[in-house]
Scaffold this motif. Structure first.
Motif, PDB file in Angstrom:
ATOM      1  N   UNK A 152       0.838  -1.203   0.000  1.00  0.00           N
ATOM      2  CA  UNK A 152       0.000   0.000   0.000  1.00  0.00           C
ATOM      3  C   UNK A 152       0.869   1.248   0.000  1.00  0.00           C
ATOM      4  N   UNK A 153       1.969   1.206   0.786  1.00  0.00           N
ATOM      5  CA  UNK A 153       2.901   2.332   0.766  1.00  0.00           C
ATOM      6  C   UNK A 153       3.549   2.503  -0.594  1.00  0.00           C
ATOM      7  N   UNK A 154       3.819   1.379  -1.272  1.00  0.00           N
ATOM      8  CA  UNK A 154       4.382   1.458  -2.615  1.00  0.00           C
ATOM      9  C   UNK A 154       3.438   2.133  -3.587  1.00  0.00           C
ATOM     10  N   UNK A 155       2.124   1.812  -3.482  1.00  0.00           N
ATOM     11  CA  UNK A 155       1.133   2.466  -4.347  1.00  0.00           C
ATOM     12  C   UNK A 155       1.043   3.955  -4.026  1.00  0.00           C
ATOM     13  N   UNK A 156       1.205   4.297  -2.745  1.00  0.00           N
ATOM     14  CA  UNK A 156       1.194   5.714  -2.359  1.00  0.00           C
ATOM     15  C   UNK A 156       2.329   6.462  -3.050  1.00  0.00           C
ATOM     16  N   UNK A 157       3.521   5.840  -3.084  1.00  0.00           N
ATOM     17  CA  UNK A 157       4.655   6.476  -3.765  1.00  0.00           C
ATOM     18  C   UNK A 157       4.501   6.423  -5.279  1.00  0.00           C
ATOM     19  N   UNK A 158       3.845   5.362  -5.798  1.00  0.00           N
ATOM     20  CA  UNK A 158       3.669   5.243  -7.252  1.00  0.00           C
ATOM     21  C   UNK A 158       2.866   6.389  -7.827  1.00  0.00           C
ATOM     22  N   UNK A 213      -7.020  11.478 -14.378  1.00  0.00           N
ATOM     23  CA  UNK A 213      -8.436  11.113 -14.242  1.00  0.00           C
ATOM     24  C   UNK A 213      -8.674   9.611 -14.144  1.00  0.00           C
ATOM     25  N   UNK A 214      -7.731   8.778 -14.561  1.00  0.00           N
ATOM     26  CA  UNK A 214      -7.950   7.330 -14.533  1.00  0.00           C
ATOM     27  C   UNK A 214      -6.872   6.588 -13.744  1.00  0.00           C
ATOM     28  N   UNK A 215      -5.592   6.860 -14.048  1.00  0.00           N
ATOM     29  CA  UNK A 215      -4.517   6.102 -13.393  1.00  0.00           C
ATOM     30  C   UNK A 215      -4.386   6.456 -11.917  1.00  0.00           C
ATOM     31  N   UNK A 216      -4.521   7.728 -11.580  1.00  0.00           N
ATOM     32  CA  UNK A 216      -4.399   8.139 -10.181  1.00  0.00           C
ATOM     33  C   UNK A 216      -5.502   7.530  -9.314  1.00  0.00           C
ATOM     34  N   UNK A 217      -6.780   7.589  -9.713  1.00  0.00           N
ATOM     35  CA  UNK A 217      -7.809   6.901  -8.913  1.00  0.00           C
ATOM     36  C   UNK A 217      -7.551   5.393  -8.813  1.00  0.00           C
ATOM     37  N   UNK A 218      -7.016   4.790  -9.866  1.00  0.00           N
ATOM     38  CA  UNK A 218      -6.726   3.356  -9.822  1.00  0.00           C
ATOM     39  C   UNK A 218      -5.661   3.050  -8.778  1.00  0.00           C
ATOM     40  N   UNK A 256      -6.103   0.715  -5.473  1.00  0.00           N
ATOM     41  CA  UNK A 256      -5.201  -0.401  -5.177  1.00  0.00           C
ATOM     42  C   UNK A 256      -4.542  -0.231  -3.815  1.00  0.00           C
ATOM     43  N   UNK A 257      -4.289   1.011  -3.440  1.00  0.00           N
ATOM     44  CA  UNK A 257      -3.724   1.257  -2.121  1.00  0.00           C
ATOM     45  C   UNK A 257      -4.711   0.821  -1.034  1.00  0.00           C
ATOM     46  N   UNK A 258      -5.993   1.148  -1.185  1.00  0.00           N
ATOM     47  CA  UNK A 258      -6.997   0.744  -0.193  1.00  0.00           C
ATOM     48  C   UNK A 258      -7.242  -0.764  -0.231  1.00  0.00           C
ATOM     49  N   UNK A 284      -7.324  -8.868  -9.748  1.00  0.00           N
ATOM     50  CA  UNK A 284      -8.380  -8.447 -10.672  1.00  0.00           C
ATOM     51  C   UNK A 284      -8.430  -6.925 -10.770  1.00  0.00           C
ATOM     52  N   UNK A 285      -8.348  -6.280  -9.612  1.00  0.00           N
ATOM     53  CA  UNK A 285      -8.420  -4.817  -9.602  1.00  0.00           C
ATOM     54  C   UNK A 285      -7.227  -4.197 -10.325  1.00  0.00           C
ATOM     55  N   UNK A 286      -6.036  -4.737 -10.083  1.00  0.00           N
ATOM     56  CA  UNK A 286      -4.852  -4.175 -10.722  1.00  0.00           C
ATOM     57  C   UNK A 286      -4.905  -4.328 -12.231  1.00  0.00           C
ATOM     58  N   UNK A 287      -5.486  -5.440 -12.714  1.00  0.00           N
ATOM     59  CA  UNK A 287      -5.578  -5.648 -14.157  1.00  0.00           C
ATOM     60  C   UNK A 287      -6.643  -4.757 -14.781  1.00  0.00           C
ATOM     61  N   UNK A 288      -7.811  -4.733 -14.139  1.00  0.00           N
ATOM     62  CA  UNK A 288      -8.938  -3.989 -14.726  1.00  0.00           C
ATOM     63  C   UNK A 288      -8.790  -2.491 -14.497  1.00  0.00           C
ATOM     64  N   UNK A 289      -8.665  -2.123 -13.213  1.00  0.00           N
ATOM     65  CA  UNK A 289      -8.645  -0.703 -12.872  1.00  0.00           C
ATOM     66  C   UNK A 289      -7.286  -0.070 -13.190  1.00  0.00           C
ATOM     67  N   UNK A 290      -6.216  -0.825 -12.953  1.00  0.00           N
ATOM     68  CA  UNK A 290      -4.897  -0.258 -13.153  1.00  0.00           C
ATOM     69  C   UNK A 290      -4.405  -0.324 -14.581  1.00  0.00           C
ATOM     70  N   UNK A 291      -4.983  -1.191 -15.423  1.00  0.00           N
ATOM     71  CA  UNK A 291      -4.496  -1.346 -16.778  1.00  0.00           C
ATOM     72  C   UNK A 291      -5.533  -1.119 -17.848  1.00  0.00           C
ATOM     73  N   UNK A 292      -6.636  -1.862 -17.780  1.00  0.00           N
ATOM     74  CA  UNK A 292      -7.639  -1.813 -18.855  1.00  0.00           C
ATOM     75  C   UNK A 292      -8.353  -0.470 -18.904  1.00  0.00           C
ATOM     76  N   UNK A 293      -8.821   0.015 -17.756  1.00  0.00           N
ATOM     77  CA  UNK A 293      -9.604   1.252 -17.751  1.00  0.00           C
ATOM     78  C   UNK A 293      -8.773   2.450 -18.211  1.00  0.00           C
TER      79      UNK A 293
END
Length: 964
Positions: A228-234, A255-260, A264-266, A296-305
């Motif tokens: 989660x800390x890594x996603x915060x820095x990402x 608008x898309x990558x930052x919310x993703x 993922x952090x949560x 699933x979230x990392x693939x869909x929200x972090x990549x596809x969307x």
């Protein structure tokens, strides 16, 4: 279960050969250890000798502290986990029938009486392995502790730029260390539990003891928290994204990558909670659910969307979606490279310049550089190296006041060539031939009748000092640009040092003994032993020529010397020599750089010197904040801060307060010889080809791209980081001493011409000033958009296509001679552009190793203005041929008021100067006629020159000048 009798252990009997081998290996290890200790100690002695012992302590202790803290923390936590693993494991006899049962049982029997030792060994080994990597964080750690504010906030997270430059890199180091530690700890703990019987793998299933499950769940939860800390820095890395139209956070990123990433952090935090909740629930369902949800979230929200948003929302309307982010990109890039303060001026590119204008700008004309440094270097080597053990490594361009007039000069140091010594014996290499001697200086704009430089300083004449400012009281060069830092010398020994060659008398050389304060005293036997180990040179220890008062000079290459004292600063490719108060002093420009400036485009480094530039290949912020000087005689290093506004430099100054000196401490005459650094100007010029545009819509559409003008010269070119074809080699900037349009005083400046990216016409030239009161001022002179002024490449093509010039080149290049076309100089005069190109002739002779270039000589000067192209024997003649004679002056007859109290009218002064220019050209023709044996032509030209001088005298005497 199979029972085996224990096998008796026989003690090995060591043969004599084995003992010798072990003794030899032990001695070798001891020697290597002693050499490491000796190098460590002598490094301290070196830092102490140059006055930077506190810098050494900071560099060493920061590394030691980080390694010590990281190792101790890792060892203690690993040891605690191993203790906990032993206590939580059931350690019950196994009856699984598995293939590993016997191995595990034997392990347990062996470990049982040695538990403490095993824990210490395992935790110590892996703890040190993990902790040693922390030493590499020293710079990030020190910058984090001493961070400074940039005073600029990023528009996405509203953080100061200093947070990304100073804090995020160290937080990344901590995150990487923590994740690595807990991952390794989890694997080690799982292995310990398995060997202790807490994890039993049976056919078809695995059993995990309740205590083991708790232990592993907590460790996995910590890994999830770290993720989660890594996603915060990402999320901060989005400010360096290259997804959109420009570098930096784009519409899709925000608008898309930052919310993703935040989602993922949560989810990582939720996974950590599930792992802790799983402690009270049988099985591993909840962790499996958490991991599946994360995947699933990392693939869909972090990549596809984000990809879908980019493709279906941004691309159809990219200019409107990205315009805001393009504007940010331009603003931050211009700020990061110091381009935000560029002053833009209009330049008319007029074709109305005439002889009167040339005469009125005599100071500029007199300082047009006729000598190309790469050509002059060969000439200096041929004429002034004097002995095989001397060398000239480089020719520097600078300016001095000579005979009361600001004059651009070419200066080079006569350094020691260690490969050309008359003998390579130890005494010669380290005690006798220790230094170079003196320098040569010639004006950049004057040539002898033989086509050679007109030296202001030449040869080695200790009994005939040069005129100021080149009266050098201490000409010896122990520290220089060409010396190899691996080659040490010892001075102040019983052996006299070769000082300089003698031209007459029985002796061939003069001798001297070093009396400076540079170097490290040899001192006691232990110091001599330490240096002998450091250099792997026993002669340093046993030589009878060395005394306790002798000094060892090491790290004598000025760039290596500066880098050793300040490894966090990047060096310019071209240090230069300056005469200061009778001493030779090297000046090295130093840069602070970072690749963490948000939204800023990474630098274009294609035109940097591939061999000498100390700038890294990847940065997006640069400042020339420090000028370092190295005394050529005693090696004294001084770091002068010239830009106190640079936050990166302020942070380093907080870390190393004893290293830096204020600009106010710099000698005044040294300040007069500071130059705007070429590497910085190359980077800025390359960036300015695009970032002269400030309108985001024009920038997005690539509506006004420029390019660096093509270089039409045929001089030897330096190796650049990017290989350009010879037909499209870019010009490098060059120094000029000139009067800029609408300015009254001469300026020493760097100039870089630009052409349009789509056509070869010149569109602009950028200058950077070097004089003390305007140092660092950048001015962009933009030509009218409807003008068609030929660029340097076009002018070069026109020169080569000119039938008269081409025919003369052919004649000059016959019988083994080579015509060399020097640097094409763009010389702005008033509101017009004049091109000047010197031409040299160099004979070539066949040698064993191929063609060997002989002495190049100046032969011709080419002047191009508008559609006029002229090549003559001198610049004065070429200018006269292009611009003609000045109009006759209008002399005040005394009846009228000249409006200025009787002072010389401007048109009279211009006419006098014009006549003197013509006289100079006539004298040049006379010299040429005399060389050709044409006595009649010689006499006619001399008479013409004398007549012109007489006219100038009468004209000047005809004006009444008030006496007070």
């Amino acid at each position: 279960m199979i029972q085996r009798e224990p096998i008796p252990i026989r003690r090995p009997r060591f043969s004599v050969g084995r003992r010798v081998l072990f003794i030899t290996l032990g001695a070798l290890l001891l020697l290597l250890s002693l050499r490491g200790i000796a190098t460590f100690w002598t490094d301290y002695l070196w830092f102490d000798s140059v006055g930077f012992a506190s810098v050494w302590r900071t560099l060493i202790f920061s590394r030691v502290l980080l390694v010590l803290v990281a190792s101790v923390v890792a060892i203690l936590l690993l040891f605690a986990n191993l203790v906990l693993a032993d206590r939580l494991s059931p350690r019950t006899p196994l009856s699984t029938g598995g293939p590993d049962e016997e191995i595990i049982r034997r392990y347990q029997d062996w470990v049982e009486p040695r538990q403490l030792k095993v824990r210490l060994i395992v935790s110590g080994f892996f703890g040190l392995l993990i902790g040693l990597g922390a030493g590499a964080w020293w710079e990030n750690y020190l910058l984090f502790v001493n961070s400074e504010s940039f005073g600029i906030l990023d528009p996405v997270f509203d953080n100061d730029i200093g947070f990304y430059v100073f804090s995020v890199p160290f937080l990344r180091d901590l995150f990487g260390w923590g994740f690595q530690f807990f991952l390794i700890s989890t694997l080690i703990v799982a292995a310990a539990h398995y060997l202790n019987g807490g994890i039993q793998i049976q056919p078809g299933r695995a059993r995990v003891a309740p205590g083991v499950k708790v232990h592993l769940s907590v460790l996995l939860a910590l890994l999830a928290l770290l993720k989660a800390g890594g996603y915060y820095l990402d999320q901060f890395d989005l400010l360096y994204s290259d997804r959109g139209a420009v570098f930096g956070a784009s519409y899709t990123d925000v608008t898309a990558q930052l919310p993703a990433l935040r989602l993922l952090m949560f989810i990582s935090l939720f996974a950590a909670i599930l792992l802790l909740v799983n402690i009270r629930i049988r099985g591993w369902i909840l962790p499996i659910v958490a991991v599946s949800l994360w995947l699933v979230t990392s693939i869909i929200v972090g990549g596809i969307i984000p990809a879908a948003v980019q493709r279906f929302s941004v691309q159809p309307d990219e200019i409107n979606k990205e315009l805001e982010y393009v504007e940010r990109h331009i603003e931050f890039t211009r700020e990061a490279y110091g381009l935000a303060s560029v002053e833009v001026r209009d330049f008319a590119a007029s074709e109305e310049l005439d002889a009167t204008g040339i005469v009125a700008n005599r100071d500029t004309i007199d300082n047009v550089r006729l000598w190309d440094p790469s050509v002059l270097l060969t000439t200096f080597r041929q004429l002034q190296e004097l002995r095989p053990y001397y060398q000239f490594a480089d020719v520097d361009v600078d300016r001095y006041v000579v005979n009361g007039e600001p004059t651009q000069v070419m200066l080079s140091a006569r350094e020691l060539d260690e490969t050309g010594l008359p003998g390579q014996e130890w005494v010669n290499r380290h005690l006798v031939f220790t230094h170079g001697f003196g320098s040569v200086v010639s004006p950049a704009n004057t040539v002898t009748p033989e086509g050679q430089p007109d030296f202001l300083v030449r040869d080695i004449r200790v009994d005939r000092p040069a005129n100021p400012p080149f009266d050098i009281a201490q000409p010896r060069i122990y520290f220089g640009e060409a010396v190899d830092s691996d080659n040490f010398v010892i001075v102040g020994t019983k052996e006299q040092e070769v000082d300089y060659p003698l031209e007459s008398g029985d002796a061939t050389v003069a001798f001297n003994s070093y009396d400076g304060a540079g170097g490290v005293e040899m001192g006691s036997f232990f110091r001599r032993m330490a240096f002998a180990l450091r250099f792997a040179d026993v002669n340093t220890l046993i030589s009878g020529q060395i005394t306790g008062d002798s000094r060892v000079l090491m790290v004598r290459n000025l760039r290596d010397r500066i880098e050793k004292a300040a490894p966090f600063l990047s060096a310019d490719a071209d240090p230069y020599l300056v005469v200061v108060d009778g001493r030779l002093v090297w000046v090295q420009d130093l840069y602070t750089v970072t690749d963490r400036y948000p939204y800023s485009e990474p630098a274009s480094t294609a035109r940097l010197n591939a061999q000498n530039s100390g700038l890294p290949s990847d940065f997006n912020y640069i400042r020339n904040s420090v000028k370092a000087t190295v005394d050529a005689y005693d090696g004294t290093i001084t770091f002068y801060v010239i830009d106190e506004t640079d936050p990166v430099l302020r942070a380093y100054r907080g870390i190393f307060p004893a290293l830096f000196s204020d600009m106010s401490e710099m000698p005044e005459n040294l300040r007069d010889n500071l130059r705007y650094p070429e590497d910085l100007f190359r980077v800025q010029s390359d960036m300015y080809t695009l970032y002269h545009v400030t309108d985001p819509r024009v920038f997005f559409n690539n509506g006004d791209p420029w390019q660096i003008a093509r270089d039409p010269s045929t001089t030897p070119s330096e190796p650049l980081r990017f290989t350009f074809p010879d037909t499209n080699r870019p010009m490098v900037p060059y120094y000029l001493l000139m009067q800029l349009p609408e300015e009254d005083d001469l300026s020493y400046l760097l100039l870089q011409p630009f052409t349009a990216a789509t056509r070869p016409n010149m569109v602009s030239f950028l200058v950077a000033k070097s004089d003390a009161n305007e140092y660092g001022d950048l001015i962009d002179f933009e030509l009218p958009r409807d003008s068609f002024v030929d660029g340097p490449g076009q002018v070069g093509a026109r020169i080569n296509q000119d039938p008269d010039i081409s025919r003369e080149f052919t004649l000059l290049g016959q019988e083994g001679s080579e015509v060399i076309q020097g640097n094409m100089l763009v010389v702005p005069i008033e509101e017009s552009v004049v091109y000047v190109q010197p031409v040299y002739l160099s004979a070539r002779q066949e040698g064993a190793g191929g063609d060997i270039a002989a002495l190049p000589e100046f032969k011709k000067a080419i002047v191009v203005f508008g559609d006029r192209i002229v090549m003559r024997d001198s610049l004065a003649e070429a200018l006269a041929a292009v611009f003609g004679d000045a109009p006759p002056p209008v002399v005040d007859d005394g009846d009228g008021d000249d409006g200025d109290g009787g002072e010389v009218p401007d048109d009279v002064e211009a006419a006098v100067l014009r006549l003197l220019v013509d006289a100079d050209a006539a004298f040049a023709r006379a010299d040429e006629a005399l060389r050709n044996g044409d006595l009649a032509g010689y006499q006619a030209a001399v008479q013409e020159a004398q007549s012109l001088i007489q006219q100038a005298r009468e004209l000047a005497e005809g004006v009444t000048v008030p006496t007070g």
